[in-house]
Design a protein around this motif. Structure first.
Motif, PDB file in Angstrom:
ATOM      1  N   THR A  13      33.497  45.051 119.639  1.00 56.81           N
ATOM      2  CA  THR A  13      32.819  44.861 121.103  1.00 56.81           C
ATOM      3  C   THR A  13      32.724  43.207 121.215  1.00 56.81           C
ATOM      4  O   THR A  13      33.053  42.576 122.264  1.00 56.81           O
ATOM      5  CB  THR A  13      31.590  45.714 121.165  1.00 56.81           C
TER       6      THR A  13
ATOM      7  N   SER B 271      36.034  41.633 121.878  1.00 56.70           N
ATOM      8  CA  SER B 271      36.765  41.919 123.107  1.00 56.70           C
ATOM      9  C   SER B 271      36.148  41.243 124.325  1.00 56.70           C
ATOM     10  O   SER B 271      36.976  40.471 125.128  1.00 56.70           O
ATOM     11  CB  SER B 271      36.568  43.521 123.273  1.00 56.70           C
ATOM     12  N   ALA B 272      34.916  40.938 124.074  1.00 55.52           N
ATOM     13  CA  ALA B 272      34.051  40.250 125.076  1.00 55.52           C
ATOM     14  C   ALA B 272      34.178  38.888 124.844  1.00 55.52           C
ATOM     15  O   ALA B 272      34.388  38.076 126.214  1.00 55.52           O
ATOM     16  CB  ALA B 272      32.604  40.575 124.954  1.00 55.52           C
TER      17      ALA B 272
ATOM     18  N   ARG C  70      30.574  41.436 130.269  1.00 56.35           N
ATOM     19  CA  ARG C  70      31.646  42.155 129.382  1.00 56.35           C
ATOM     20  C   ARG C  70      31.389  42.931 128.241  1.00 56.35           C
ATOM     21  O   ARG C  70      31.699  44.049 127.928  1.00 56.35           O
ATOM     22  CB  ARG C  70      32.718  40.973 128.992  1.00 56.35           C
ATOM     23  N   TRP C  71      30.347  42.333 127.525  1.00 54.11           N
ATOM     24  CA  TRP C  71      29.868  43.052 126.309  1.00 54.11           C
ATOM     25  C   TRP C  71      29.299  44.189 126.551  1.00 54.11           C
ATOM     26  O   TRP C  71      29.425  45.262 125.679  1.00 54.11           O
ATOM     27  CB  TRP C  71      28.752  41.986 125.276  1.00 54.11           C
TER      28      TRP C  71
ATOM     29  N   GLU D 228      31.557  46.945 126.864  1.00 54.80           N
ATOM     30  CA  GLU D 228      32.183  47.252 125.868  1.00 54.80           C
ATOM     31  C   GLU D 228      31.268  48.004 124.662  1.00 54.80           C
ATOM     32  O   GLU D 228      31.680  48.910 124.080  1.00 54.80           O
ATOM     33  CB  GLU D 228      32.690  46.077 124.772  1.00 54.80           C
ATOM     34  N   TYR D 229      29.814  47.618 124.913  1.00 55.40           N
ATOM     35  CA  TYR D 229      28.851  48.018 123.957  1.00 55.40           C
ATOM     36  C   TYR D 229      28.483  49.646 124.294  1.00 55.40           C
ATOM     37  O   TYR D 229      28.076  50.448 123.554  1.00 55.40           O
ATOM     38  CB  TYR D 229      27.934  47.137 123.580  1.00 55.40           C
TER      39      TYR D 229
END
Length: 243
Positions: A70, A73-74, A160-161, A164-165
């Motif tokens: 995660t 990706s962020a 963004r995180w 993802e998280y």
């Protein structure tokens, strides 16, 4: 080298879990060849246990691999088409580290009060006390003030995180099954990407609204700022630890 950096910042660990990647296995072999029994003697004297997960079993490291994914990706999205200077990048990584370590793992109840338990409680003994600065826009990238640039990058990373998280907090459904319905008195995180970075709204469900099929899709959540009505897709149940 990474272990030395970790020990310098967090102190000596008591147990190190490592996957069976060629870099780790090769480093272990070279250290044993170079230091002979010195590495084992040092680890034994400091009560450090170093364990490798079984070969061909990367899923056994899923507890850390998912979180690492995660963050990567962020950062990939945050730094797309941007090449910050080394000092700015280093500060961004530290900001990202603080945000990840401020995430609620669970909550504790004491005298009827709820408090989230975060990685910071294990690292520094308390939750993060960093102040949330004013919100910036992308115009900060055109300024010469580096501190504003890194704050804006941190906000990009945060937004963004979260995407993802947060989905990882809701367990995936197996074939033919469904998520367990939220119920009254469940303590949940309110998923709100528009909140300032590092802010994790937590509340208690006071009312649920099931559909005709019995599945709860909407709930009212009592928070410090008042009662919010949210779809269950934007709520994540926290497990409890009773003190």
């Amino acid at each position: 080298m990474s272990i030395r950096r970790f020990a310098a910042r967090r102190g000596l660990p008591t147990k190190i879990l490592s996957d069976n990647g060629t870099s780790f296995v090769g480093a272990n072999r070279q250290m044993c060849e170079f230091y002979s029994d010195g590495v084992q003697d040092f680890a034994a004297s400091k009560c450090i246990e170093w364990c490798f997960i079984p070969p061909a079993a990367p899923f056994m490291g899923g507890c850390w691999e998912r979180l690492v994914k995660t963050v990567k990706s962020a950062l990939l999205v945050t730094l797309k088409e941007r090449s910050p200077r080394e000092e700015l990048l280093h500060t961004l990584l530290l900001e990202a580290e603080a945000l990840v370590n401020s995430r609620p793992l669970t909550y504790v109840t004491e005298n009827g009060q709820y408090e989230s338990l975060t990685p910071f409680h294990f690292l520094i003994g308390t939750s993060s006390n960093q102040q949330t600065p004013a919100r910036l826009n992308d115009g900060a990238f055109s300024l010469r003030k580096e501190w504003q640039k890194v704050l804006r990058l941190s906000e990009h990373f945060w937004g963004r995180w979260l995407k993802e998280y947060l989905p990882s907090l809701r367990p995936k459904k197996s074939t033919g099954s469904q998520h367990e319905n939220l119920k009254v008195d469940d303590v949940v995180l309110v998923v709100d990407p528009d909140m300032p970075r590092g802010v994790w709204p937590m509340g208690r469900i006071v009312e649920v609204f099931p559909g005709r099929d019995g599945i709860v899709r909407i709930a009212d959540v009592a928070t410090k700022g008042g009662t919010l009505r949210r779809p269950v897709r934007k709520l994540a149940r926290l497990q409890t630890v009773v003190v």
